[in-house]
Scaffold this motif. Sequence first.
Motif, short mmCIF file in Angstrom:
data_model
loop_
_atom_site.label_atom_id
_atom_site.label_comp_id
_atom_site.label_asym_id
_atom_site.label_seq_id
_atom_site.Cartn_x
_atom_site.Cartn_y
_atom_site.Cartn_z
N GLU A 187 80.22 36.26 99.24
CA GLU A 187 81.29 36.89 98.30
C GLU A 187 81.10 38.35 98.61
OE1 GLU A 187 79.75 37.17 94.05
OE2 GLU A 187 78.17 35.63 94.72
N HIS A 188 79.71 38.91 99.12
CA HIS A 188 79.57 40.30 99.13
C HIS A 188 80.09 40.64 100.40
CE1 HIS A 188 76.16 38.78 96.32
NE2 HIS A 188 76.56 39.75 95.79
N PHE A 189 79.95 39.82 101.60
CA PHE A 189 80.45 39.97 102.59
C PHE A 189 81.97 40.23 102.63
CE2 PHE A 189 77.38 36.95 104.50
CZ PHE A 189 76.21 37.88 104.23
N ASP A 190 82.73 39.52 101.80
CA ASP A 190 84.09 39.59 101.77
C ASP A 190 84.50 40.79 101.11
OD1 ASP A 190 84.55 37.10 102.88
OD2 ASP A 190 84.60 36.06 101.04
N GLU A 191 83.57 41.28 99.94
CA GLU A 191 84.00 42.46 99.36
C GLU A 191 83.97 43.88 100.17
OE1 GLU A 191 82.60 44.86 95.11
OE2 GLU A 191 81.52 42.82 95.72
N MET A 192 82.78 43.70 101.02
CA MET A 192 82.67 44.78 101.86
C MET A 192 83.76 44.83 103.09
SD MET A 192 78.63 44.85 103.26
CE MET A 192 78.07 43.24 102.63
N GLU A 193 84.29 43.53 103.43
CA GLU A 193 85.49 43.67 104.71
C GLU A 193 86.69 44.13 103.95
OE1 GLU A 193 88.98 42.20 106.57
OE2 GLU A 193 88.23 41.29 104.77
N GLN A 194 87.13 43.94 102.62
CA GLN A 194 88.16 44.08 101.91
C GLN A 194 88.08 45.58 101.72
OE1 GLN A 194 87.94 41.41 98.69
NE2 GLN A 194 88.31 39.46 99.91
N ILE A 195 87.29 46.14 101.25
CA ILE A 195 87.05 47.68 100.90
C ILE A 195 87.39 48.48 102.10
CG2 ILE A 195 85.72 49.56 100.23
CD1 ILE A 195 84.53 47.71 97.98
N LEU A 196 86.25 47.92 103.38
CA LEU A 196 86.56 48.76 104.66
C LEU A 196 88.07 48.42 105.09
CD1 LEU A 196 83.22 47.27 106.23
CD2 LEU A 196 83.92 49.83 105.94
N ARG A 197 88.65 47.38 105.03
CA ARG A 197 90.01 47.07 105.55
C ARG A 197 91.10 48.03 104.74
NH1 ARG A 197 92.61 43.80 108.66
NH2 ARG A 197 90.74 42.56 108.75
N SER A 198 90.79 48.20 103.54
CA SER A 198 91.75 49.11 102.96
C SER A 198 91.54 50.57 103.13
CB SER A 198 91.51 48.84 101.30
OG SER A 198 92.38 49.89 100.55
#
Length: 462
Positions: free
Chosen positions: A442-453
């Motif tokens: 869940e934390h990895f996904d949150e990082m990836e989503q913020i970075l992508r945006s």
Amino acid sequence: MPSETFDAAGYDRLQASARDHLWMHFTRMSSYATADVPVIVRGDGAYIYDAKGRRYLDGLAGLFVSQLGHGRTELAEAAAKQAAELAFFPLWSYAHPKSIELAERVAGYAPGDLNRVFFTSGGGEAVESAWKLAKQYFKLTGKPGKHKVISRAIAYHGTTQGALSITGLPELKAPFEPLVPSTFRVPNTNFYRAPEHGDDLAAFGRWAADQIAVAIENEGADTVAAVFLEPVQNAGGCFPPPPGYFDRVREICDTYDVLLVSDEVICAFGRLGHLFGAQRYGYQPDIITCAKGLTSGYAPLGAMIASERLMEPYLHGSTSFAHGYTFGGHPVSAAVALTNLDIFERESITEHVRSREGSFRATLEKLLDLPLVGDVRGAGYFYGIELVKDKATKETFDDEESERLLRGFLSKALFEAGLYCRADDRGDPVIQLSPPLICDQEHFDEMEQILRSVLTEAETLL
């Protein structure tokens, strides 16, 4: 929540006081002439909270430190209990139980015969201690000319005069020169920036290791005392060692009687999925320097761990290592470290990292579909994302573009989006991620989503 205690007037007073009195580290103080100073007031697990009550994912574990995350009352209680019993006593010719117990524990974890633990307040002091030990050791064993140190280009080893001299970042060193002489640089292991080696990672590793032998030969083996290397180099954006690299380095050090210092201030205590990075890559150092994760940041503590060979000259006659720090091995810090290591074992922290690092990498590698992302590299819970202007040619940004991208936009935008991490250009522009070792998908996904945006938005600005 502590953040609720700051009404508008209280928050304004806090900001004014910070601007007037607090000299922050590695900070452009002018940046806050017209902007608020970010004030972090609370931590809970993998998250931190600011004085306005906003939550952020701690994607850097503070500064590669908070292995177990924030808000661990068990660690706070260990500190309080020890402070009530014995708050302080120095290790200058005396000892206290927690320092003895922790030294035995750390020696038991360390590879080979690294049984001698010299405590410091932090990582830079551990590096200073290692260089001083190397120089005195060779004087005591009949090789007084061996005093020079070899380290890698762009590598960061600390800010004290000796550690900064070993550091391979010219722009960090220039304001404080002249520094301690007799340090020399060799190439690092950034395979992404080594096109002449094609796809042959092992050949590149052999070449990079052999440059250490070249440097020793150039300086004269009778003048070189030590090689300082991180298992995974931090500055420049997480450079792992190629296969066989450390095997060859160990062979070179043995050939020329040069000490191999594994600087694990970041890489030790689970960051790479093992208690020590040297264990992950299967090499035997003569000295390990460590700090940060030893206490998960709940108290300051570092250590230099040395082999029996290096202690031997000090076990006879009047010889001593005339070196020390007031707070090295502080009783409260030692008590916290012991409890920290208890939790590591009880919660199988290193196993957790090893079982999930593949998922962490795979999640970050999703970002490779973005035009700005050239490379994703690292190990364990320690990754760098290199940003490029042109993916096909690997063209990097010039100084003005890098300034505009990193400090002009990314650092602030990522934080405002809820991710605390590092966007820097020590070497080429990179974003570094080094979250608490308790993190999950869940934390990895949150990082990836913020970075992508944020990176998608950055593309429009360039």
